[in-house]
Design an enzyme around this catalytic site. Structure first.
Site, mmCIF file in Angstrom:
data_model
loop_
_atom_site.group_PDB
_atom_site.id
_atom_site.type_symbol
_atom_site.label_atom_id
_atom_site.label_comp_id
_atom_site.label_asym_id
_atom_site.label_seq_id
_atom_site.Cartn_x
_atom_site.Cartn_y
_atom_site.Cartn_z
ATOM 1 N N GLU A 18 30.080 41.199 36.290
ATOM 2 C CA GLU A 18 30.017 42.558 35.752
ATOM 3 C C GLU A 18 29.394 42.490 34.365
ATOM 4 O OE1 GLU A 18 33.669 45.262 35.602
ATOM 5 O OE2 GLU A 18 33.259 44.946 33.471
ATOM 6 N N THR A 49 29.062 48.577 34.241
ATOM 7 C CA THR A 49 30.129 49.511 33.876
ATOM 8 C C THR A 49 29.551 50.842 33.386
ATOM 9 O OG1 THR A 49 30.173 48.577 31.660
ATOM 10 C CG2 THR A 49 31.758 47.689 33.232
ATOM 11 N N ARG A 124 38.637 56.391 37.996
ATOM 12 C CA ARG A 124 38.984 57.604 37.249
ATOM 13 C C ARG A 124 38.399 57.561 35.850
ATOM 14 N NH1 ARG A 124 44.797 58.571 34.841
ATOM 15 N NH2 ARG A 124 43.831 57.174 33.324
ATOM 16 N N GLY A 125 38.408 56.370 35.237
ATOM 17 C CA GLY A 125 38.029 56.265 33.824
ATOM 18 C C GLY A 125 39.259 56.487 32.967
ATOM 19 N N ALA A 144 40.771 58.968 40.916
ATOM 20 C CA ALA A 144 39.681 58.283 41.613
ATOM 21 C C ALA A 144 39.623 58.706 43.078
ATOM 22 C CB ALA A 144 39.870 56.771 41.502
ATOM 23 N N TYR A 179 45.243 46.844 40.628
ATOM 24 C CA TYR A 179 45.896 46.274 39.443
ATOM 25 C C TYR A 179 47.028 45.330 39.841
ATOM 26 C CZ TYR A 179 43.239 50.040 37.405
ATOM 27 O OH TYR A 179 42.201 50.855 37.041
ATOM 28 N N HIS A 183 48.846 49.553 37.258
ATOM 29 C CA HIS A 183 48.137 50.409 36.306
ATOM 30 C C HIS A 183 49.152 50.913 35.283
ATOM 31 C CE1 HIS A 183 46.266 54.184 34.820
ATOM 32 N NE2 HIS A 183 45.223 53.373 34.758
ATOM 33 N N LYS A 199 43.714 55.376 48.861
ATOM 34 C CA LYS A 199 42.262 55.212 48.708
ATOM 35 C C LYS A 199 41.697 54.367 49.857
ATOM 36 C CE LYS A 199 42.589 53.979 44.157
ATOM 37 N NZ LYS A 199 42.218 53.656 42.769
ATOM 38 N N GLN A 210 41.708 44.327 38.427
ATOM 39 C CA GLN A 210 41.755 44.133 36.979
ATOM 40 C C GLN A 210 41.864 42.633 36.706
ATOM 41 O OE1 GLN A 210 40.945 44.674 34.062
ATOM 42 N NE2 GLN A 210 42.020 46.608 33.788
HETATM 43 P P1 FAD Z 1 43.347 56.182 39.826
HETATM 44 O O1 FAD Z 1 43.176 55.454 41.120
HETATM 45 O O2 FAD Z 1 42.976 57.591 39.764
HETATM 46 O O3 FAD Z 1 44.755 55.872 39.260
HETATM 47 C C1 FAD Z 1 45.112 56.270 37.931
HETATM 48 C C2 FAD Z 1 46.619 56.374 37.822
HETATM 49 O O4 FAD Z 1 47.083 57.505 38.554
HETATM 50 C C3 FAD Z 1 47.391 55.188 38.407
HETATM 51 O O5 FAD Z 1 48.547 55.020 37.631
HETATM 52 C C4 FAD Z 1 47.736 55.628 39.821
HETATM 53 O O6 FAD Z 1 48.913 54.992 40.290
HETATM 54 C C5 FAD Z 1 47.927 57.125 39.641
HETATM 55 N N1 FAD Z 1 47.464 57.943 40.751
HETATM 56 C C6 FAD Z 1 46.403 57.737 41.536
HETATM 57 N N2 FAD Z 1 46.248 58.771 42.381
HETATM 58 C C7 FAD Z 1 47.226 59.661 42.099
HETATM 59 C C8 FAD Z 1 47.581 60.932 42.599
HETATM 60 N N3 FAD Z 1 46.890 61.503 43.586
HETATM 61 N N4 FAD Z 1 48.657 61.574 42.056
HETATM 62 C C9 FAD Z 1 49.377 61.016 41.052
HETATM 63 N N5 FAD Z 1 49.073 59.782 40.532
HETATM 64 C C10 FAD Z 1 48.017 59.139 41.060
HETATM 65 N N6 FAD Z 1 36.734 52.439 33.193
HETATM 66 C C11 FAD Z 1 35.591 53.008 32.747
HETATM 67 O O7 FAD Z 1 35.639 53.994 31.999
HETATM 68 N N7 FAD Z 1 34.368 52.499 33.111
HETATM 69 C C12 FAD Z 1 34.229 51.437 33.928
HETATM 70 O O8 FAD Z 1 33.119 51.002 34.223
HETATM 71 C C13 FAD Z 1 35.420 50.812 34.419
HETATM 72 N N8 FAD Z 1 35.368 49.755 35.273
HETATM 73 C C14 FAD Z 1 36.527 49.227 35.782
HETATM 74 C C15 FAD Z 1 36.445 48.190 36.730
HETATM 75 C C16 FAD Z 1 37.601 47.644 37.265
HETATM 76 C C17 FAD Z 1 37.487 46.535 38.283
HETATM 77 C C18 FAD Z 1 38.872 48.118 36.859
HETATM 78 C C19 FAD Z 1 40.128 47.517 37.408
HETATM 79 C C20 FAD Z 1 38.957 49.153 35.931
HETATM 80 C C21 FAD Z 1 37.795 49.723 35.387
HETATM 81 N N9 FAD Z 1 37.843 50.785 34.480
HETATM 82 C C22 FAD Z 1 36.681 51.356 34.013
HETATM 83 C C23 FAD Z 1 39.137 51.274 33.967
HETATM 84 C C24 FAD Z 1 39.708 52.439 34.817
HETATM 85 O O9 FAD Z 1 38.863 53.550 34.741
HETATM 86 C C25 FAD Z 1 41.083 52.754 34.250
HETATM 87 O O10 FAD Z 1 41.980 51.696 34.513
HETATM 88 C C26 FAD Z 1 41.688 54.087 34.653
HETATM 89 O O11 FAD Z 1 42.784 54.354 33.782
HETATM 90 C C27 FAD Z 1 42.219 54.158 36.081
HETATM 91 O O12 FAD Z 1 41.211 54.161 36.991
HETATM 92 P P2 FAD Z 1 41.529 54.115 38.579
HETATM 93 O O13 FAD Z 1 40.241 54.288 39.264
HETATM 94 O O14 FAD Z 1 42.356 52.949 38.892
HETATM 95 O O15 FAD Z 1 42.388 55.474 38.679
#
Ligand code: FAD
Length: 317
Positions: A18, A49, A124-125, A144, A179, A183, A199, A210
């Site tokens: 990455e 990213t 999600r970011g 996400a 994670y 998370h 998902k 992560q």
């Molecule tokens: P989600 O899957 O949306 O989860 C976020 C939180 O909400 C979790 O606690 C989950 O348990 C909870 N959740 C999920 N769905 C629901 C729902 N329907 N209702 C209630 N709760 C829910 N960030 C960037 O900005 N740019 C990047 O390029 C980037 N690359 C990454 C690459 C990797 C491999 C990883 C692991 C992370 C990366 N991140 C990046 C960080 C990531 O955006 C953050 O960790 C963010 O806070 C969560 O993203 P997610 O896609 O896991 O979110």
């Protein structure tokens, strides 16, 4: 080619990486300098990213400060195109909910599709740096999984405007984040895994984790995922420790634990060069064990610096 096809066709563990876009104004050469030395390990795909906007204060006239919204590291899509053109490997852009409404997301996905990008990592970011909690863009996605649904819809030719004549289906292979140490916002691991399963059930094709420094965390995570019926590939993400300061920085930013054995050894180091060497050795051992465990691919967070990852790959692949 899709990440899942690369994994399926692989005869041994794959090497992938990455990179992060350079700071605005810097040359793309820094990206090429980071990737060039790693090409001998034949990465079939490279992740790029995405960095959302943040707020900065700039000095204005009469000692005033103005709040400005800027993106410090733009260029994700352009870098993906440049990587595909220069190295003939697949690029995996990260796409995030934050800062995008659904139409902007759709338009970004159309650009990627036109460029021949076949993979995306859907996230999600995080919150904007100066804000405490993640806030979705008006008309955008909160999780996400909602962004995932939009990409899947486009893969089925369902765009936002259902009156479009002859909408072309996109063809994205879709990764999501996982994670091993939970998370940070999730109330517990079970809850976090339920959303990860959601998902996977919706149609995500692979998971990238992560970073973690204790392989047992990954093994336990994979075991729990498999028990719940998550069957898609789970690609481990690894980062070599590089400085003493990271003992505190990594847990703060990424909400991970560092194993006591590693911490004790780092604390003994007198220079960051010693920490770097230790970090490389630790990561080589992690990598070798993960290969024995049978992971499909080792994915390295390079932070756009190749030196340490090159030494690791040379010992592992
Ligand atoms: P989600 O899957 O949306 O989860 C976020 C939180 O909400 C979790 O606690 C989950 O348990 C909870 N959740 C999920 N769905 C629901 C729902 N329907 N209702 C209630 N709760 C829910 N960030 C960037 O900005 N740019 C990047 O390029 C980037 N690359 C990454 C690459 C990797 C491999 C990883 C692991 C992370 C990366 N991140 C990046 C960080 C990531 O955006 C953050 O960790 C963010 O806070 C969560 O993203 P997610 O896609 O896991 O979110």
């Amino acid at each position: 080619m899709k990440v899942t096809e690369h994994l399926k066709n692989a005869k041994s563990t794959l090497f992938s990486l990455e990179i992060i876009p350079p700071m605005k104004g810097e040359s793309i050469e820094s990206i090429f300098q980071a990737i060039d030395p790693l090409m001998e390990f034949k990465p079939p795909f490279i992740d790029v990213t995405y960095h959302r906007e943040e707020y900065v204060y700039k000095a204005g006239p009469n000692n005033t400060l103005t709040k400005q919204r800027i993106r410090k590291r733009p260029g994700t899509v352009g870098i993906c195109a440049a990587i595909m053109h220069r190295y003939k490997v697949d690029a995996v852009p990260h796409i995030i909910c934050g800062g995008f409404n659904k139409e902007e997301t759709e338009n970004a996905l159309i650009d990627l599709h036109y460029l021949g990008v076949e993979n995306v990592l859907v996230l999600r970011g995080d919150a904007i740096k100066s804000e405490g909690a993640f806030t979705p863009q008006p008309g955008g996605h909160s999780y996400a999984s909602e962004l995932l649904e939009q990409v899947i819809n486009m893969n089925h030719g369902r765009y936002l405007d259902d009156e479009l004549q002859h909408p072309t289906p996109t063809n994205f292979c879709i990764g999501v984040a996982g994670y091993p140490e939970k998370h940070f916002e999730a109330p517990n691991m079970a809850s976090d895994l339920r959303y990860l399963k959601m998902k996977a059930d919706m149609g995500a094709d692979f998971i990238v984790t992560q970073m973690f420094f204790d392989n047992q965390k990954y093994y336990d995570f994979v075991a729990r995922c498999r028990e719940m019926g998550i069957t898609i590939p789970i690609i481990p993400g690894l980062k070599p420790l590089a400085t003493k300061a990271q003992l505190n920085v990594l847990p703060r930013i990424f909400h991970i634990d560092l194993p006591e054995d590693l911490v004790k050894e780092v604390e003994k180091c007198k220079t960051n060069q010693q920490v770097k060497e230790l970090g490389i050795e630790w990561c080589i051992n992690q990598s070798k064990e993960l290969i024995k465990f049978g992971v499909p691919c080792l994915h390295y967070y390079t932070m756009s610096k190749s030196d340490a990852v090159r030494q690791i790959a040379a010992n592992v692949f």
